[in-house]
Each structure stands twice: as C-alpha cells, then as structure tokens.
Design an enzyme around this catalytic site. Sequence first.
Site, mmCIF file in Angstrom:
data_model
loop_
_atom_site.group_PDB
_atom_site.id
_atom_site.type_symbol
_atom_site.label_atom_id
_atom_site.label_comp_id
_atom_site.label_asym_id
_atom_site.label_seq_id
_atom_site.Cartn_x
_atom_site.Cartn_y
_atom_site.Cartn_z
ATOM 1 N N CYS A 183 9.801 1.807 3.086
ATOM 2 C CA CYS A 183 10.717 0.727 3.472
ATOM 3 C C CYS A 183 12.112 1.275 3.683
ATOM 4 C CB CYS A 183 10.717 -0.381 2.429
ATOM 5 S SG CYS A 183 11.482 0.127 0.899
ATOM 6 N N PHE A 221 0.814 -1.232 0.000
ATOM 7 C CA PHE A 221 0.000 0.000 0.000
ATOM 8 C C PHE A 221 0.836 1.266 0.000
ATOM 9 C CE2 PHE A 221 0.965 -0.120 4.550
ATOM 10 C CZ PHE A 221 1.146 1.227 4.821
ATOM 11 N N SER A 241 5.459 -6.806 3.276
ATOM 12 C CA SER A 241 6.045 -7.140 4.578
ATOM 13 C C SER A 241 6.872 -8.419 4.486
ATOM 14 C CB SER A 241 4.921 -7.330 5.600
ATOM 15 O OG SER A 241 4.123 -8.435 5.204
ATOM 16 N N GLU A 293 -5.071 -3.904 -1.649
ATOM 17 C CA GLU A 293 -6.503 -3.641 -1.445
ATOM 18 C C GLU A 293 -6.724 -2.334 -0.684
ATOM 19 O OE1 GLU A 293 -4.673 -5.915 -0.120
ATOM 20 O OE2 GLU A 293 -5.100 -6.240 2.015
ATOM 21 N N GLU A 346 9.885 -3.444 12.788
ATOM 22 C CA GLU A 346 9.570 -2.369 11.838
ATOM 23 C C GLU A 346 8.282 -1.710 12.331
ATOM 24 O OE1 GLU A 346 8.263 -3.474 7.837
ATOM 25 O OE2 GLU A 346 9.340 -1.755 7.038
ATOM 26 N N LYS A 350 -1.354 -7.484 -9.030
ATOM 27 C CA LYS A 350 -2.254 -7.546 -7.866
ATOM 28 C C LYS A 350 -1.929 -6.317 -7.031
ATOM 29 C CE LYS A 350 -3.067 -8.491 -3.999
ATOM 30 N NZ LYS A 350 -3.586 -7.457 -3.060
#
Length: 492
Positions: A283, A151, A228, A178, A379, A175
């Site tokens: 990240c 995301f 992740s 969402e 994280e 993909k």
Amino acid sequence: MAEQRQCDNFIGGVFVAPAGGEYMDVTSPADGSVCAKVAVSGTADVDAAVTAAKKALPQWKGLTIKSRAACMFKLHHLVQEHALELATLCTLENGKTIAESLAEVAKGNETIEWACSLPQLAQGNILQVSRGVMCHDENEPLGVVGCIVPFNFPFMVPCWTTPIALTMGNAVVLKTSEKAPMAMTRFAELVKEAGVPDGVFSIVHGTVDAVNAVCDHEDICAVSFVGSSRVARIVHQRCSALGKRVLALGGAKNHLVALPDCDVAMTAADIVSSFCGCAGQRCMAASVLLTVTAQPGLLDEVVAKASELTAGQGAGNLGPVIDEASQKRILSYIEEAEAGGAKILLDGRSWQSAQPKGTWLGPTVILHTKKTDRALQDEIFGPVLSVLEVPDRETAIAIENAHPAGNAASVYTNSGAAADWFSHHFRASQIGVNVGVAVPREPFSFGGMYGTISKFGEHDITGTGAMNFFSQKRKITTKWSKFDMGDAAQFK
Ligand code: NAD
C-alpha cells in the site's frame, strides 16, 4: 513443490474444520500449484470463535497488563526463533521473495516488541486536579474485537493489530486473507505456545461471509480492517451502522515527486525499490513519479536499475504478483496506456512468457503524456511506475492533492526548504523526504488521511493509535474525607 497444507479455523485453542465443511484452494503465485486448502467460514464459525472468546475473556482481562505483556515477550522470542519457517510460508502463499518475507516477519515482530512496552505506555495521566482530588486514567479492554486483513502482508499486517489488541486485554477474532492464510495459521500455534489462553486468540478463515459475520456479530464490539478501498468502505459502513468502533484502511495511489536537484543515483535506487519491492503489492508502493521538468538522466537511471532485477524468490529479486486476475488487471493498464500514446520505457510483459508457470510480470516504466490516463488514476498494485513530467512544483502538488487517495507521498530533493514545502502541501498523511516507502515505525502510528479512500474511521493502526483504538479510556476522580496530618488521634 511443497506439501499441501490444510488451514483450519483456530477456535478455543484447537484447529477445527469449518461448520459447513467447505474449503478453497490457496495457490502459489510462483507456479500456480495448490499449496494449501483453506477453510471457508460463515456465521456459525464466527459465533463459535466469539463464544470461546467470551469464555476466556474474564480471566485474560483480569490479568495485569504486565502478565499479558509477558506472553508477548515469549511470542516475540518464538517468532524470532521461527522466522525462517514463517517467512517461507509467506513466500509460498504470497509470492514475495524470501528476503522480503524475512523482512516482513521482522517488521511484524517489531509490533510485538512494541506491545511488550504497553505496561509503561498504557498508564495514562495521574494528577491532583484540586486539593485532595485525584484524577487518573485507566485504559480498559473493549472485549471481543475483530481484525480483517489483506493478502499482501500475510504476517505483518495481522501483527499491526493483534499483539496490541491482546495486550490491552481484548480477545481477538482474526479473519485472514483467503489468498494467504498459512503464515497466520502457524502463528496461532505460537500464540498458544506463548501462553495466551485458549479462546483469547481465534482465526476464522474465509471470504465475504466470514467478513460479514465478523462485522455483524453483536458481541464483536470493534473491527479493524486493512484492504482495498472498495471493501474498506463496505466494512466501515456495515460496522458503523451497528454502532461499532471501526477503523478501515483502504488502498492507495502514492505520488513521488523528483525535483531537478535530487541525488540521481540515490533517488533512482529508492524509486525502484519502492515500485518493485514486493512486486509493487504494497500500500506504500510508489505508483506515480512526477518529475518537475523533464529529467531524462533520472529516468535512464530508474530504467537501468529496474532492468537489473531478475525473476525469482531466492536467487532472483522480484517475485510474481498474487494471481491471474491481478496479472490480467495490471496488463490492461499497460496496454491501455500504450494504446493511448504513452511510451513504455521498460516493458515487463516479457516475463510472462519467460516463466512457464505462475503469474510473473517484470518491472514496467510508463512515460505518460496525458494526465487522464487510467494508469495514473487507479491503484495498479503491481511493479509498474507511471511517470509524468510536470512544469513546476505547484502542478505536482495539484495532481497529488486532487487524487482521492491519501496514503503516502514523497519528495526527492537536496533542498530542505523544498522538502518542507512539499511536506506541508501534500495531502497524504505519510510523507517521505528522499524515502520512497515512508512507513512510520513504532511508536508512530500508521494510517491514511482522514476523509480519503485510504482511511475510513477514526484512529490509526499500530503504535499508540492501536493502543487507543483497542481500549476504552476511563477517567477516575477520587476524593477522600479530609484528615488533619497533625491529629494523631484519628489513627487510634
Ligand atoms: P481486499 O479488499 O480484496 O481484501 C481484504 C479482506 O477483505 C480480505 O480478508 C478479503 O477476504 C475480504 N474481502 C474481499 N472482498 C470482500 C467483500 N466484497 N466483502 C467483504 N470482505 C471482502 O484487499 P486485498 O486484495 O487482499 O489487499 C490489497 C489491498 O489492500 C490494496 O488495495 C492495498 O492498498 C490495501 N492495503 C492497504 C493497507 C493500508 O494500510 N492502507 C495495507 C495493506 C494493504
């Protein structure tokens, strides 16, 4: 509040409802409103995308790479033309500021620009390896490939792979996340407008079922994943078990080391933009600051600079975090550290009550005394900086090296020798010297250190790494019957 949109799958060049008819809400992190409905897909949808891709593939891979790159030139132009519209969607769905979204779109478009140069870069070697024997490389498309994205960069991360995979002659099934599917849904229309034939680029929205279907589909031969570490490991294992080529980039815990000789003003400004940019949801974000010896002047400056940030996506310069679950998780790290004796030098928790709606959290700086604090290990993915004072550079390196992640690390110093020493002792694969977000730019590739929780699989993403990942090198060796250049009779 913006109008509510519907993000359908994009298959065979048209938007289609998911086979199961199911949709889920996409909520705006800024105010919690539902800004879109997104399709929830499964095996049937992925199968439909792959069928369309297989139908379109022979024509697409039969084009010259120059013709495919010509579509990328058009796409680059279209993205530039629609940059504000795409950025507005990123801000709506992800929460980041409009300036950050515009930068994201520009950065994604840089990968499209790089894909335009693939006709020159993908040529490979050619050499007469013995007298009369020629050898040359050909980079062939793999076929139908899957790209699964997170995301936090709804536009840029899909652009790390999609333009390169397409230009190398593959068909792509994307993909989206969402949580942030809107910018890519609009992008699909631009890809079509750029001349990429129907079926060559598909979007299948959804969650776990869609990811599993992409990993499992027997006609998807390679999968790239960014997200992740937990899911990266799952995707890598699932694809590897089926013998697929897979690159799964995971999470991070980036360490910044400040040496006593660093330029305080520049270092503080850089650290703040590293841990607060995109609300810390990068990240590459700074997560842990290790000061070699106590540096109260630097910490004061970091706190002062971070305190200047204001909540907002346009006039303000720090957006919300993605959702309530994330906000709750971040708060738990702050509360636990505080309860364990850490000092909160700057407390962003007040932003929650200052904003009536949405998932806001201000910049937070924690001075730890125990290196075992959970906030120093996990994280956090929010605008939180964990500071630990260490006695010397060896201790700083030992802490960084011992962490299971290996994405990025930076050192702040005015000494070239110290910078070299850290560059070669850090474990992470992306190193910054006086740069807190050390993102390599094209033609460099991007990816964490092999063997850490930041990267599962081979190759890197973007740049030449992605060119190699999305193609199969074939070596062709040729020899023709010898002829005598002096003998004109042979041509009669
Ligand atoms: P995530 O792992 O939750 O989701 C990533 C993708 O996996 C999404 O498309 C999601 O739908 C899917 N997914 C989620 N759970 C799944 C499951 N159980 N099985 C199969 N698929 C699943 O990641 P996120 O929260 O969207 O993104 C944030 C993470 O991504 C952070 O850890 C961040 O460090 C990482 N990230 C890494 C890089 C990098 O280059 N290493 C870049 C950007 C983000």
